[in-house]
Write a protein that holds these residues in place. Structure first.
Motif, PDB file in Angstrom:
ATOM      1  N   LEU A  79      -6.113  -2.700  -5.276  1.00  0.00           N
ATOM      2  CA  LEU A  79      -5.330  -1.496  -5.564  1.00  0.00           C
ATOM      3  C   LEU A  79      -5.946  -0.263  -4.902  1.00  0.00           C
ATOM      4  CD1 LEU A  79      -4.513  -2.062  -9.353  1.00  0.00           C
ATOM      5  CD2 LEU A  79      -2.940  -2.264  -7.425  1.00  0.00           C
ATOM      6  N   ALA A  80      -7.269  -0.173  -4.921  1.00  0.00           N
ATOM      7  CA  ALA A  80      -7.940   0.990  -4.317  1.00  0.00           C
ATOM      8  C   ALA A  80      -7.743   1.016  -2.804  1.00  0.00           C
ATOM      9  CB  ALA A  80      -9.432   0.966  -4.656  1.00  0.00           C
ATOM     10  N   ALA A  81      -7.858  -0.139  -2.161  1.00  0.00           N
ATOM     11  CA  ALA A  81      -7.629  -0.204  -0.716  1.00  0.00           C
ATOM     12  C   ALA A  81      -6.195   0.163  -0.384  1.00  0.00           C
ATOM     13  CB  ALA A  81      -7.962  -1.604  -0.195  1.00  0.00           C
ATOM     14  N   SER A  82      -5.265  -0.318  -1.190  1.00  0.00           N
ATOM     15  CA  SER A  82      -3.855   0.005  -0.978  1.00  0.00           C
ATOM     16  C   SER A  82      -3.607   1.501  -1.126  1.00  0.00           C
ATOM     17  CB  SER A  82      -2.995  -0.767  -1.984  1.00  0.00           C
ATOM     18  OG  SER A  82      -1.649  -0.390  -1.904  1.00  0.00           O
ATOM     19  N   GLY A  83      -4.219   2.111  -2.144  1.00  0.00           N
ATOM     20  CA  GLY A  83      -4.058   3.551  -2.340  1.00  0.00           C
ATOM     21  C   GLY A  83      -4.648   4.360  -1.210  1.00  0.00           C
ATOM     22  N   THR A  84      -5.780   3.915  -0.678  1.00  0.00           N
ATOM     23  CA  THR A  84      -6.396   4.596   0.462  1.00  0.00           C
ATOM     24  C   THR A  84      -5.447   4.635   1.650  1.00  0.00           C
ATOM     25  OG1 THR A  84      -8.585   3.827  -0.250  1.00  0.00           O
ATOM     26  CG2 THR A  84      -8.372   4.580   2.030  1.00  0.00           C
ATOM     27  N   VAL A  85      -4.817   3.507   1.924  1.00  0.00           N
ATOM     28  CA  VAL A  85      -3.891   3.417   3.058  1.00  0.00           C
ATOM     29  C   VAL A  85      -2.668   4.289   2.846  1.00  0.00           C
ATOM     30  CG1 VAL A  85      -2.359   1.861   4.328  1.00  0.00           C
ATOM     31  CG2 VAL A  85      -4.666   1.127   3.726  1.00  0.00           C
ATOM     32  N   VAL A  89      -1.529   7.221   5.316  1.00  0.00           N
ATOM     33  CA  VAL A  89      -0.307   7.086   6.106  1.00  0.00           C
ATOM     34  C   VAL A  89       0.704   8.176   5.767  1.00  0.00           C
ATOM     35  CG1 VAL A  89       1.707   5.607   6.522  1.00  0.00           C
ATOM     36  CG2 VAL A  89      -0.574   4.615   6.492  1.00  0.00           C
ATOM     37  N   LEU A  90       0.858   8.459   4.478  1.00  0.00           N
ATOM     38  CA  LEU A  90       1.852   9.430   4.034  1.00  0.00           C
ATOM     39  C   LEU A  90       1.281  10.851   3.938  1.00  0.00           C
ATOM     40  CD1 LEU A  90       3.615   7.291   1.271  1.00  0.00           C
ATOM     41  CD2 LEU A  90       4.282   7.600   3.657  1.00  0.00           C
ATOM     42  N   LYS A  91      -0.025  10.980   4.214  1.00  0.00           N
ATOM     43  CA  LYS A  91      -0.701  12.290   4.174  1.00  0.00           C
ATOM     44  C   LYS A  91      -0.405  13.041   2.886  1.00  0.00           C
ATOM     45  CE  LYS A  91       0.670  13.859   8.271  1.00  0.00           C
ATOM     46  NZ  LYS A  91       1.308  12.681   8.894  1.00  0.00           N
ATOM     47  N   ASN A  92      -0.510  12.315   1.794  1.00  0.00           N
ATOM     48  CA  ASN A  92      -0.250  12.877   0.472  1.00  0.00           C
ATOM     49  C   ASN A  92      -1.307  12.335  -0.486  1.00  0.00           C
ATOM     50  OD1 ASN A  92       0.722  13.523  -2.131  1.00  0.00           O
ATOM     51  ND2 ASN A  92       2.841  13.485  -1.417  1.00  0.00           N
ATOM     52  N   PRO A  93      -2.159  13.200  -1.065  1.00  0.00           N
ATOM     53  CA  PRO A  93      -3.225  12.729  -1.942  1.00  0.00           C
ATOM     54  C   PRO A  93      -2.736  12.112  -3.244  1.00  0.00           C
ATOM     55  CG  PRO A  93      -3.090  15.122  -2.018  1.00  0.00           C
ATOM     56  CD  PRO A  93      -2.166  14.682  -0.933  1.00  0.00           C
ATOM     57  N   LEU A  94      -1.441  12.271  -3.546  1.00  0.00           N
ATOM     58  CA  LEU A  94      -0.876  11.703  -4.767  1.00  0.00           C
ATOM     59  C   LEU A  94      -0.031  10.469  -4.477  1.00  0.00           C
ATOM     60  CD1 LEU A  94       0.185  15.010  -6.566  1.00  0.00           C
ATOM     61  CD2 LEU A  94      -1.956  13.742  -6.771  1.00  0.00           C
ATOM     62  N   ALA A  95      -0.024  10.006  -3.227  1.00  0.00           N
ATOM     63  CA  ALA A  95       0.796   8.848  -2.849  1.00  0.00           C
ATOM     64  C   ALA A  95       0.074   7.551  -3.203  1.00  0.00           C
ATOM     65  CB  ALA A  95       1.108   8.887  -1.361  1.00  0.00           C
ATOM     66  N   SER A  96       0.861   6.506  -3.444  1.00  0.00           N
ATOM     67  CA  SER A  96       0.324   5.172  -3.694  1.00  0.00           C
ATOM     68  C   SER A  96       1.433   4.162  -3.438  1.00  0.00           C
ATOM     69  CB  SER A  96      -0.180   5.043  -5.139  1.00  0.00           C
ATOM     70  OG  SER A  96       0.910   5.061  -6.041  1.00  0.00           O
ATOM     71  N   ILE A 273      -7.538   7.307  -7.969  1.00  0.00           N
ATOM     72  CA  ILE A 273      -8.881   7.818  -8.237  1.00  0.00           C
ATOM     73  C   ILE A 273      -9.876   7.409  -7.155  1.00  0.00           C
ATOM     74  CG2 ILE A 273     -10.820   7.729  -9.845  1.00  0.00           C
ATOM     75  CD1 ILE A 273      -8.778   7.341 -12.096  1.00  0.00           C
ATOM     76  N   ALA A 274      -9.913   6.117  -6.825  1.00  0.00           N
ATOM     77  CA  ALA A 274     -10.960   5.580  -5.942  1.00  0.00           C
ATOM     78  C   ALA A 274     -11.027   6.276  -4.580  1.00  0.00           C
ATOM     79  CB  ALA A 274     -10.769   4.075  -5.777  1.00  0.00           C
ATOM     80  N   PRO A 275      -9.905   6.422  -3.844  1.00  0.00           N
ATOM     81  CA  PRO A 275     -10.012   7.071  -2.528  1.00  0.00           C
ATOM     82  C   PRO A 275     -10.518   8.509  -2.597  1.00  0.00           C
ATOM     83  CG  PRO A 275      -7.922   5.912  -2.749  1.00  0.00           C
ATOM     84  CD  PRO A 275      -8.547   5.936  -4.099  1.00  0.00           C
ATOM     85  N   HIS A 286     -12.233   6.429   7.847  1.00  0.00           N
ATOM     86  CA  HIS A 286     -11.714   5.249   7.172  1.00  0.00           C
ATOM     87  C   HIS A 286     -12.582   4.015   7.371  1.00  0.00           C
ATOM     88  CE1 HIS A 286      -8.105   7.792   6.973  1.00  0.00           C
ATOM     89  NE2 HIS A 286      -7.822   7.089   5.909  1.00  0.00           N
ATOM     90  N   ARG A 287     -13.452   4.037   8.369  1.00  0.00           N
ATOM     91  CA  ARG A 287     -14.384   2.924   8.562  1.00  0.00           C
ATOM     92  C   ARG A 287     -15.282   2.758   7.337  1.00  0.00           C
ATOM     93  NH1 ARG A 287     -19.446   2.502  11.039  1.00  0.00           N
ATOM     94  NH2 ARG A 287     -19.420   4.742  11.439  1.00  0.00           N
ATOM     95  N   LEU A 288     -15.566   3.873   6.642  1.00  0.00           N
ATOM     96  CA  LEU A 288     -16.333   3.835   5.400  1.00  0.00           C
ATOM     97  C   LEU A 288     -15.443   3.923   4.177  1.00  0.00           C
ATOM     98  CD1 LEU A 288     -19.355   6.187   6.235  1.00  0.00           C
ATOM     99  CD2 LEU A 288     -19.389   3.710   6.056  1.00  0.00           C
ATOM    100  N   VAL A 289     -14.427   4.771   4.234  1.00  0.00           N
ATOM    101  CA  VAL A 289     -13.595   5.036   3.061  1.00  0.00           C
ATOM    102  C   VAL A 289     -12.882   3.778   2.582  1.00  0.00           C
ATOM    103  CG1 VAL A 289     -11.554   6.271   2.225  1.00  0.00           C
ATOM    104  CG2 VAL A 289     -13.274   7.475   3.585  1.00  0.00           C
TER     105      VAL A 289
END
Length: 342
Positions: A79-85, A89-96, A273-275, A286-289
């Motif tokens: 879930l955290a990896a998915s939220g990071t992406v 991609v959507l350039k929105n900190p509240l996107a998931s 939360i995680a990203p 993103h290589r680390l994130v």
């Protein structure tokens, strides 16, 4: 890599191991670190246990605690990896991925199986996860297909708006189905709030493979994600195929979220939360994130599951309620701090 980053990574990994060990050892029957190591040595390497060792403690760790804790860790990582992406991609900190209706679609598919009682002839125990995964993924592709029809460039605002509208529509269908099936109301409600109870090693194995494959595939696009954070026009100028890359990344994120939701139910806020926490500590590369968000998300989910099954023991809270108690204030903090800056 900035100075001190290696130490932070090692510290993060050590904290994740400690949390996972606590999740395995703490419960109605406590297991010491030495007992955990003895049981793991016995199961993995065939080492003999002491003659007076209680076999019940072996069963508790190997058949209940360990698969449950590992499943929680893997679910949080996916879930955290998915939220990071999705945020990238959507350039929105509240996107998931939930924004595009993955959880709604998976919930609808799972609810249809629960209400109808349908089971697959060979894969009976996987009927519910497969139905949830298929319907969640179908919802995302439907949203992407519709967004591409009304906006060939698939701009972020269009994708988010279409996803939210479709998610609301699917939620309405789910509410209707739930209200018409009152005898399954408790089961449907509990599943929608998430739980790792009763899931064994087969679930762990499948989710481990999906999470590993998904993360490896996403790591191949870290450069593109870094470039896309500067804007789509700049990304196109350096040769990034925005539409293709965006479609692949969203599909991979949906795969991770859809598989997780279909296995353990709907668990929110981990992907939000995680990203954010990882970017605050390690920067925006993103290589680390991406991998560190997976590590943080896994540890956070294992800790949330530990709290859910111990805070009111012998009863158990839905793990989604625990993550929401942390995630809702965090969501409000991100939203209002962003609004204050703008």
């Amino acid at each position: 890599m900035k100075k001190g980053t290696g130490g932070k990574i090692l510290l993060s990994a050590a904290a994740a191991v400690v949390i996972l060990a606590a999740a395995v050892g703490i419960g109605s029957v406590s297991l010491s670190p030495s007992e955990i190591l003895e049981i793991l040595g016995h199961k993995l390497f065939g080492r003999a246990l002491p003659e007076d060792f209680d076999p019940i403690r072996v069963s508790i760790l190997w058949e209940i605690r360990l698969p449950r804790s590992l499943l929680a860790f893997l679910a949080g990582a996916a879930l955290a990896a998915s939220g990071t992406v999705m945020q990238s991609v959507l350039k929105n900190p509240l996107a998931s991925s939930y924004t595009l209706g993955v959880s709604s679609g998976a919930s609808l598919g799972a609810a249809a199986v629960i209400v109808s009682g349908v089971t697959l002839p060979v894969l009976q125990m996987f009927t519910l996860p497969l139905a949830g995964f298929a319907s969640g993924l179908a919802t995302v592709f439907l949203a992407l297909g519709f967004a591409s029809r009304i906006d060939r460039k698939m701009e972020n605002q269009t994708v988010i708006l279409v996803g939210m509208v479709l998610s609301l529509f699917v939620n309405a269908l789910l509410t209707t189905l739930t209200s018409l099936s009152r005898e399954h109301l408790q089961q449907l409600t509990f599943w929608q709030m998430g739980s790792f109870s009763g899931h064994g090693w087969p679930y762990v194995g499948i989710l481990a493979v999906v999470t590993a494959v998904g993360l490896l595939a996403l790591c191949c696009f870290t450069r593109e994600m870094d470039i896309m954070t500067f804007g789509e026009e700049q990304a196109q100028a350096v040769g990034v195929n925005i539409k293709r890359v965006k479609f692949i990344l969203i599909a991979l994120a949906a795969l991770l979220t859809g598989t997780t939701v279909s296995f353990v139910g709907v668990i929110g806020f981990v992907d939000l939360i995680a990203p954010h926490v990882v970017r605050k500590v390690f920067g925006s590369s993103h290589r680390l994130v991406l991998p560190l968000s997976a590590l943080f998300g896994g540890a956070f989910m294992a800790l949330a599951d530990l709290i859910s099954r111990t805070v009111i023991s012998p009863s158990e809270l839905p793990v989604g309620a625990v993550t929401a108690l942390v995630g809702a204030p965090f969501f409000a903090y991100v939203y209002f701090s962003r609004r204050k800056k703008s």
